[in-house]
Design an enzyme around this catalytic site. Sequence first.
Site: not given
Length: 676
Positions: A152, A211, A216, A278, A302
Amino acid sequence: MKDPGVTGGAAPDVVRRRHVFVLAALVAVVLSLVVAPARVHADVAADPSASASTRAVADWLAHLRHRAGNRVVSGHFGGYSGGTFALGQIETLHDRTGQYPGVLACDYAGGWNDNGTPADWHDNYPTTIDHSCNPSLIAWWKSGGLVSVSVHGPNPADPKDFHSRLADFAQLSDPSTALGSRWRDQLDQVAAGLRELDEAGVPVLFRPMHEMNGAWFWWGGQSPSAFTRVWRAMFDYLTTTKGLHNLLWVYAPDCGPQQRTAYYPGSDVTDVVGLDCYTDTPASLNGYDELLTLGKPFAFTEMGVGTTGDFDFRAWIEAIRTRFPATAYFLTWDSVWSPVKNQYATELMNDSWTVNRGEIDLAARTEPGGTPITGPSTPLADFESGTQEWTGYKVKNGPWSVTEWAAQGTHSLKADIDLGTPESYLLHRGRLDLSGYTAITAFARTAPWGNHAGGTTAKLYVRTGDGLTWRDSGSAVAGPDGVTLTLPLAGISGLNDVREIGVRFAAGDGAGGGTSIYLDQVSLVRPAMPLADFESGTQEWTGYKVKNGPWSVTEWAAQGTHSLKADIDLGTPESYLLHRGHLDLSGYTALSATIRTAPWGNHAGGTTAKLYVRTGDGLTWRDSGSVVVGSDGVKLWFNLVGSSGLNDVREIGVHFAPAAGAGGQSAIYADAITLR
């Protein structure tokens, strides 16, 4: 990863899997067996110069899906290097479940603090890359585990702004620009950490820019072509310029937004494809089938539930078994998303499909028995209620329905055999009509005890007609992990008169002693059934809240030459393309459709669509969940597993909903409505 500053967005990373590795002193011996030139399969690593151990991991992951059990590696995120990274939760997980996860993951950058700014930002361009977690990763590999690294990293344009989309993203592939130079500096820091792992002989599941289809992270929501250029430049720089040959490159979009494959940079620069997901209902998530078409090992890179608290992790492993069986590994996040916080951690880590640290043997790969075939299946025997009229031939004792091993459920069929006897059978006799089916599948296994010499093999067979004509799947080694056997039925005559179906086990030369054989989940596979292709007209499909149509048109098609089209007003909150009438969908596991919106009209934030069914007198509604659809089209998948009333479906269709602020005229399309 889960970002505390973003709601409804991305989520945590972690990988799961068991493996028996051996001590560091034996690694070279094991790898010489794993990557010997005599292997039938070509190396699957994207880097043609990948190290032997890296190729071994890639090849092993690609073969896991052929096993009957012990086929999904568990994983856990350890934290951000230099910040939250710690093994405390993993030790607690071991204390509670008796298992260490197969994959340990670390992130080389903190990304943000609670205020959403990089944790160690300072006035000059910051060095937020940290790889102090490397000693733990090296120790994990030497203890028989796999390793994953994500990053990240800070925004090269403004390290204080982690979440805003980087406007000049394409410049990252050009080091002569200011942004490209800063990005190259960041890659140099990442490369330093990866080199330390390379020199220690550690292969890395490297997951950069995950992602990317979300909005985001600063690298998210970019032009797919620009993303591909940046990825490929990064691959070339780290692999060729930096000489890092211990990397398996992991492409990991989020399962929520559309464009899950739009950013795929290519098979020559990707080793694993995965989803960050998720959700409270994992069996209904989208994207798995889409990513499988890319032809790479699949993982839940994830994995977790959409709400924190005491959610049920059993739903995830059940979904993997029933809906996502090609999954090679999963990775759960730390903190409040960790399984250690969950009362069902033991069930997750000790499931018969889970591979944990200490159970990874890179020299043991299972070849499929027969050509793998997918499609809707009908159980023929699961042995949950006894032997179900299956018997043994040339066995020592049994068969019995037992609970000591199962590919699915809790029971399988077992018999004791003498390995000095050349062959033994688990079989069912009686007339069966298998016409209309495309394949038979079954899971077969042998017990670990006894001297199996070169390996006990198994083949799935049928015998048809008065002459008991024999046809089989071909032999595959069936060890303690089991093997998936597939017998294609295409071209076999007499399927309307099958007299015997079974599995033949054959001991290898030099085998001896007593052992046991097992069988589970014998199933019949049907072909996918087209419900509507619109090649011959609208096929009794209609529109609701549409402006004109629908019509069968040739201006766009997902398959063939025609699709269904209707004109809509984007100022109308919803519109439908649908079919009314009684349908029996029992026995099918999924419904799919490819849909599209026209490029004209103001779609604002994007028109969404969902596939739905309505059942029974009360017209009970169930749907696939909404996804954004554009002019390039998207494939919708609706999981039917667990839905009641499928024998009485009264309506099936696609619901379209324009975004707030949309307006003007447009059109909606549907094609290739299919049951699987």
